[in-house]
Design an enzyme around this catalytic site. Sequence first.
Site, PDB file in Angstrom:
ATOM      1  N   ASP A  32       0.870  -1.183   0.000  1.00  0.00           N
ATOM      2  CA  ASP A  32       0.000   0.000   0.000  1.00  0.00           C
ATOM      3  C   ASP A  32       0.905   1.231   0.000  1.00  0.00           C
ATOM      4  O   ASP A  32       1.874   1.281   0.754  1.00  0.00           O
ATOM      5  CB  ASP A  32      -0.892  -0.007   1.252  1.00  0.00           C
ATOM      6  CG  ASP A  32      -2.115   0.878   1.102  1.00  0.00           C
ATOM      7  OD1 ASP A  32      -3.230   0.360   1.252  1.00  0.00           O
ATOM      8  OD2 ASP A  32      -1.951   2.094   0.828  1.00  0.00           O
ATOM      9  N   GLY A  37      -4.919   4.797   2.071  1.00  0.00           N
ATOM     10  CA  GLY A  37      -4.905   3.931   3.249  1.00  0.00           C
ATOM     11  C   GLY A  37      -4.184   4.594   4.412  1.00  0.00           C
ATOM     12  O   GLY A  37      -3.643   5.693   4.283  1.00  0.00           O
ATOM     13  N   ILE A  55       1.674  -0.083  -6.288  1.00  0.00           N
ATOM     14  CA  ILE A  55       1.582  -1.248  -7.189  1.00  0.00           C
ATOM     15  C   ILE A  55       2.098  -0.916  -8.591  1.00  0.00           C
ATOM     16  O   ILE A  55       2.278  -1.803  -9.406  1.00  0.00           O
ATOM     17  CB  ILE A  55       0.140  -1.813  -7.288  1.00  0.00           C
ATOM     18  CG1 ILE A  55      -0.864  -0.740  -7.716  1.00  0.00           C
ATOM     19  CG2 ILE A  55      -0.283  -2.441  -5.958  1.00  0.00           C
ATOM     20  CD1 ILE A  55      -2.222  -1.317  -8.152  1.00  0.00           C
ATOM     21  N   ALA A  77      -6.042  -2.447  -4.394  1.00  0.00           N
ATOM     22  CA  ALA A  77      -5.429  -1.119  -4.503  1.00  0.00           C
ATOM     23  C   ALA A  77      -6.057  -0.357  -5.665  1.00  0.00           C
ATOM     24  O   ALA A  77      -6.228  -0.911  -6.751  1.00  0.00           O
ATOM     25  CB  ALA A  77      -3.925  -1.256  -4.723  1.00  0.00           C
ATOM     26  N   SER A 122     -16.332  -2.027  -9.460  1.00  0.00           N
ATOM     27  CA  SER A 122     -17.287  -1.117  -8.820  1.00  0.00           C
ATOM     28  C   SER A 122     -18.614  -1.088  -9.563  1.00  0.00           C
ATOM     29  O   SER A 122     -18.660  -1.272 -10.796  1.00  0.00           O
ATOM     30  CB  SER A 122     -16.677   0.280  -8.833  1.00  0.00           C
ATOM     31  OG  SER A 122     -17.652   1.254  -8.558  1.00  0.00           O
ATOM     32  N   TYR A 146     -12.334   6.497 -14.049  1.00  0.00           N
ATOM     33  CA  TYR A 146     -12.347   5.478 -12.981  1.00  0.00           C
ATOM     34  C   TYR A 146     -13.167   4.257 -13.408  1.00  0.00           C
ATOM     35  O   TYR A 146     -12.706   3.115 -13.338  1.00  0.00           O
ATOM     36  CB  TYR A 146     -12.942   6.101 -11.710  1.00  0.00           C
ATOM     37  CG  TYR A 146     -13.174   5.115 -10.596  1.00  0.00           C
ATOM     38  CD1 TYR A 146     -12.115   4.646  -9.822  1.00  0.00           C
ATOM     39  CD2 TYR A 146     -14.462   4.651 -10.303  1.00  0.00           C
ATOM     40  CE1 TYR A 146     -12.338   3.735  -8.807  1.00  0.00           C
ATOM     41  CE2 TYR A 146     -14.679   3.746  -9.281  1.00  0.00           C
ATOM     42  CZ  TYR A 146     -13.609   3.295  -8.535  1.00  0.00           C
ATOM     43  OH  TYR A 146     -13.835   2.389  -7.531  1.00  0.00           O
ATOM     44  N   VAL A 190     -20.461   8.390   1.625  1.00  0.00           N
ATOM     45  CA  VAL A 190     -21.285   9.361   2.349  1.00  0.00           C
ATOM     46  C   VAL A 190     -21.438   8.993   3.831  1.00  0.00           C
ATOM     47  O   VAL A 190     -21.460   9.880   4.693  1.00  0.00           O
ATOM     48  CB  VAL A 190     -22.656   9.557   1.652  1.00  0.00           C
ATOM     49  CG1 VAL A 190     -23.528   8.312   1.734  1.00  0.00           C
ATOM     50  CG2 VAL A 190     -23.390  10.754   2.241  1.00  0.00           C
TER      51      VAL A 190
END
Length: 312
Positions: A32, A37, A55, A77, A122, A146, A190
């Site tokens: 990481d 993180g 990474i 990651a 995601s 993304y 949120v």
Amino acid sequence: MSKVLITGGAGFIGSTLADRLIKNGDQVVIIDDLSMGDIENLPQSMNVTFYNESITKQAFMADLLITNNFDYIYLLAAIASVADSIERPIETHEVNQNANLNILETIRKEKLTPKKIVFSSSAAVYGNGPELPKKETSSIDPMSPYAIDKFATERFMVDYGKLYGLPTVCTRFFNVYGPKQNPKSPYSGVLSIVSDCLVKNDVFTLFGDGSQTRDYVYIDDVVDALLILATTSDAKWDVYNVATGQSISLIDVIGAYESASGEKLKVEKKEARLGDVQDSVADITKLRGLGYEPKVDVNTGLAKYWDALQEK
Ligand code: UD1
């Protein structure tokens, strides 16, 4: 005892997964770069090895993979911010896609033999498509760098896995929440922002009218899902929604959090965020088929979250 690599293992999901693996007696290696993180998230255990590296450091990653020949690899990651990916599409692409492809390449070229490679994608890949609930077969509409990287890397995992015989599987996370989630960015989850406001008695900015719905899944259920996907050998070359299958509006989840905490949230309303999705909920039939069942409903999850914050 298995030897496990978690990329992004100091993050919210990675470090909670690490806690569980350590309890199960596994040996865990974490890489990481601490960009999102936190070193404090890491389990204190002799069975954890931590590398403060990105990474994207290809030679380092190749060396790590070859030296350890891990049993399980969790690719968690990411620069997990849609907004950041819009600001810095090239840099985020390096992390969110290329670094993961390089990991696959090393595994293939060096003939490494992980039992499973789990890649975290995601619900962002679904974008604003009208179908609800979202099935894994629902239309894909990645609307940001993304989401494009997450979707493209899923495809690499699935098709590259098939081509070269690597046991890969992907998760599509919905709105994960719970202790250790970082509330620091305006684009943080949120419920981490609501938590922070409740703890500090700060004003929470509510974007829109609060009627937007989400499928909030508690971190412990997410860890269950990750373990099922890793250890079920038939779950391969495929993509799974990770959620609860239940949706709740933002207003109602705030109300539930106020009840769980016994605190009142100060709210200031602003216009809805550009590009905000109105409704999101998952169909989790596919993951249920592997024996997954979400155990933590939103009231219980918020109470657990609040308790964990009090202990801190
Ligand atoms: C989440 C993911 C995102 C992904 C998307 C697709 C996170 C942090 N983001 O976005 O990467 O693309 O799912 O499924 O998990 N809100 C407020 N005030 C705040 C912050 C947020 O009112 O201070 C509102 C947002 O406008 C939104 C809702 O809360 O309507 C949820 O926001 P957020 O937690 O960022 O999640 P998603 O928008 O669902």
